[in-house]
Design an enzyme around this catalytic site. Structure first.
Site, PDB file in Angstrom:
ATOM      1  N   GLU A 121       0.828  -1.214   0.000  1.00 22.99           N
ATOM      2  CA  GLU A 121       0.000   0.000   0.000  1.00 22.99           C
ATOM      3  C   GLU A 121       0.862   1.264   0.000  1.00 22.99           C
ATOM      4  O   GLU A 121       0.658   2.168   0.814  1.00 22.99           O
ATOM      5  CB  GLU A 121      -0.957  -0.007   1.201  1.00 22.99           C
ATOM      6  CG  GLU A 121      -1.850  -1.247   1.230  1.00 22.99           C
ATOM      7  CD  GLU A 121      -2.941  -1.192   2.299  1.00 22.99           C
ATOM      8  OE1 GLU A 121      -2.774  -0.448   3.290  1.00 22.99           O
ATOM      9  OE2 GLU A 121      -3.971  -1.879   2.130  1.00 22.99           O
ATOM     10  N   GLU A 268      -6.007  -8.353   0.219  1.00 20.90           N
ATOM     11  CA  GLU A 268      -6.447  -8.409   1.613  1.00 20.90           C
ATOM     12  C   GLU A 268      -7.948  -8.140   1.654  1.00 20.90           C
ATOM     13  O   GLU A 268      -8.422  -7.192   1.039  1.00 20.90           O
ATOM     14  CB  GLU A 268      -5.761  -7.335   2.472  1.00 20.90           C
ATOM     15  CG  GLU A 268      -4.260  -7.449   2.591  1.00 20.90           C
ATOM     16  CD  GLU A 268      -3.655  -6.366   3.489  1.00 20.90           C
ATOM     17  OE1 GLU A 268      -4.410  -5.641   4.168  1.00 20.90           O
ATOM     18  OE2 GLU A 268      -2.420  -6.246   3.494  1.00 20.90           O
TER      19      GLU A 268
END
Ligand SMILES: *[C@@H]1O[C@H](CO)[C@@H](O)[C@H](O)[C@H]1NC(C)=O
Ligand SMILES: *[C@@H]1O[C@H](CO)[C@@H](O)[C@H](O)[C@H]1NC(C)=O
Ligand SMILES: *[C@@H]1O[C@H](CO)[C@@H](O)[C@H](O)[C@H]1NC(C)=O
Ligand SMILES: *[C@@H]1O[C@H](CO)[C@@H](O)[C@H](O)[C@H]1NC(C)=O
Ligand SMILES: *[C@@H]1O[C@H](CO)[C@@H](O)[C@H](O)[C@H]1NC(C)=O
Ligand SMILES: *[C@@H]1O[C@H](CO)[C@@H](O)[C@H](O)[C@H]1NC(C)=O
Ligand SMILES: *[C@@H]1O[C@H](CO)[C@@H](O)[C@H](O)[C@H]1NC(C)=O
Ligand SMILES: *[C@@H]1O[C@H](CO)[C@@H](O)[C@H](O)[C@H]1NC(C)=O
Length: 479
Positions: A121, A268
């Site tokens: 991220e 995720e």
């Protein structure tokens, strides 16, 4: 065919059938290790096998994790943490990383690596653009190094991105209006083009829980998969959950860039069980009871029906994670810190009311707890000591909406002192707190609030008397 090889192939076929029947085809999990007490990697790999989990996503390429995965045939996504992205901007460094962390394991009986995650991220707004200009060159160097090492056909580099890299504008908040964030549009264009060139997937993390957490007006039912009374209607498509809407927003953003068919992995997705009013076992259970059958049935989303490669977040609770995002951050595990399941869960999507197989042969510290000493009279230093304990141990279960929020003042102190005592492997001097604490062998858990005993890790084994350590070493040699 000799009798033995016949037996072998029968056994092999049996094992294959059995392991395919164990779970959703291709369901993965994230295996994070930011914990004070880690389960031995071999124990974790056995848990994955016992539950028919065939894919795992890591956050590094730690040698002990990798050697435990060797020979398991579990598909692995290894990772380069953000703080190594800058180094990977140098071709030589990237080549070295690939050699040491991928090529080394690429042999028969080695690790079945499928992906390399380049960063984690990296474009999160909270990183203040620190990684904005160094992510794409790192991706390029890593995939090129994989290609040069002749493993690039089978092993793809990708960048797990948070869903905040794309959005729908306020004046048209529909999935079909999805586009990438303007401030990183150039970087996203380069990344997507490069992924496409290399036949690599786009990886996105999608969190319905965070939609709910960050917006008090968010309709709760929309975070789950049970249907809503007023779906969002987009070009005749009805969206009844934020997962589908979010995923299809990405599909539209990719389409807008000319890559509407790019493979998307969900790196995720999951629900935490503690640390917020919406983070609890009931909601997590509801979320997975909606998600898993859809994945098993290859339902996909309205714009992308069919199989989606998904990695649940996460495998285990991690008591060392930063709580900057929120107190829930340490409680994403489908298993507790000690590898025991928290609630019934059926990975095959059949909604059978059974528990996952927990970690086997877990060694715990002795049944000793640290508690507030009821005889203490001078409490002037109590708050200070609780604060100290909670700085070095995880007290997030005490917060609003969590399982230990109802404790009285003494209970709070005991909880904090015990968590510290356990983190410190029950060391002799770690249950004192200036005379405010004492050790007890009574289980002081209350109602829903568990006063836990930590697991014994190899470092805490040193605390065993000499004979114990010798025995442990002996048993280790036997295994
Ligand atoms: C980002 O900037 C803010 C304010 O400028 C600062 O408080 C924060 O520590 C920075 N975060 C990082 C990861 O550098
Ligand atoms: C990234 O690169 C662009 C173009 O060279 C530059 O304008 C920008 O300031 C850089 N951003 C950061 C955070 O370094
Ligand atoms: C995308 O996939 C669809 C369905 O498989 C196919 O019909 C279409 O031609 C593809 N488009 C491109 C640009 O590859
Ligand atoms: C607390 O004080 C009482 C009375 O002096 C004593 O009997 C008891 O053992 C003390 N308890 C602890 C835990 O020190
Ligand atoms: C309590 O302890 C503090 C610090 O140890 C000390 O300054 C204070 O005088 C004590 N109070 C009493 C009533 O003994
Ligand atoms: C116990 O600690 C929690 C979390 O810090 C706090 O919200 C609560 O008010 C405390 N309870 C008492 C009785 O002090
Ligand atoms: C302590 O008691 C709680 C609640 O009864 C129970 O769930 C937990 O397993 C016990 N812990 C230990 C270490 O025996
Ligand atoms: C407490 O621990 C027991 C197992 O020892 C478990 O069954 C129970 O769900 C736990 N409760 C919480 C709130 O974690």
């Amino acid at each position: 065919m000799s009798r033995n090889s016949l037996l072998f192939s029968l056994l092999f076929v049996f094992v294959r059938i059995w392991s395919n029947g164990g779970g959703v085809e291709g369901l993965g999990v994230n295996w994070g290790t930011q914990a004070t007490h880690k389960l031995p990697p071999k124990v974790v790999v056995q848990m994955l096998k016992d539950n028919g989990i065939t894919k795992v996503k890591l956050f590094d390429a730690d040698a002990s994790t990798m050697s435990a995965l060797a020979g398991s045939n579990i598909e692995v996504m290894v990772a380069i943490p953000n703080d190594q992205l800058e180094a990977m901007n140098e071709r030589k460094q990237a080549q070295k990383w690939v050699k040491n962390n991928v090529v080394t394991y690429n042999f028969n009986g080695g690790v079945n690596i499928k992906y390399v995650a380049v960063g984690n991220e990296p474009f999160l707004a909270s990183y203040n653009n620190s990684f904005v200009n160094i992510t794409f060159p790192a991706l390029q160097n890593i995939q090129n190094a994989l290609n040069d090492a002749r493993v690039g056909d089978a092993i793809k580099a990708t960048v797990p991105l948070n869903a905040d890299v794309y959005y729908s504008p306020e004046d048209n908040p529909l999935p079909s209006a999805g586009r990438f964030r303007a401030d990183i549009n150039d970087q996203m264009t380069q990344i997507v083009q490069f992924l496409n060139q290399n036949n690599a997937p786009f990886t996105v993390n999608i969190y319905p829980f965070l939609s709910l957490y960050s917006n008090s007006h968010f309709p709760v039912d929309y975070a789950f998969f049970d249907g809503v009374s007023n779906p969002i209607v987009d070009n005749g498509i009805q969206y009844t959950n934020v997962f589908d809407a979010n995923y299809d927003t990405l599909v539209s953003a990719l389409k807008g860039m000319g890559y509407g068919n790019m493979t998307i992995l969900v790196g995720e997705v999951g629900w935490p069980t503690e640390g917020d009013i919406n983070a609890n076992v009931n909601f997590a259970n509801r979320f997975y009871r909606g998600l898993l059958p859809r994945l098993a049935a290859n339902k996909g989303t309205p714009l992308r029906p069919g199989y989606i490669e998904v990695y649940l977040f996460g495998l285990l609770d991690e008591d060392l994670k930063s709580v900057a995002p929120g107190n829930f951050e340490r409680h994403w595990g489908i298993f507790r810190y000690d590898g025991q399941p928290k609630f019934p869960m059926d990975l095959s999507g059949q909604l059978q009311d059974k528990y996952l197989v927990g970690a086997q042969n877990v060694q715990y510290l002795p049944k000793k707890w640290c508690m507030f000493n009821p005889n203490a009279t001078n409490l002037s230093k109590l708050a200070e000591n609780i604060n100290y304990a909670c700085t070095f141990a995880d007290c997030t279960a005490l917060g609003y909406g969590s399982s230990c929020n109802g404790l009285d003042a003494n209970g709070n102190a005991s909880y904090a002192f015990n968590m510290y005592f356990q983190v410190q492997n029950q060391g002799d001097l770690t249950c004192n707190f200036q005379g405010l604490a004492m050790v007890t062998d009574q289980n002081i858990s209350q109602a829903n609030c568990n006063f836990t005993i930590q697991i014994a890790t190899s470092s805490s084994m040193k605390l065993l008397p000499g004979g114990g350590l010798f025995l442990a070493a002996f048993i280790y040699l036997l295994l």
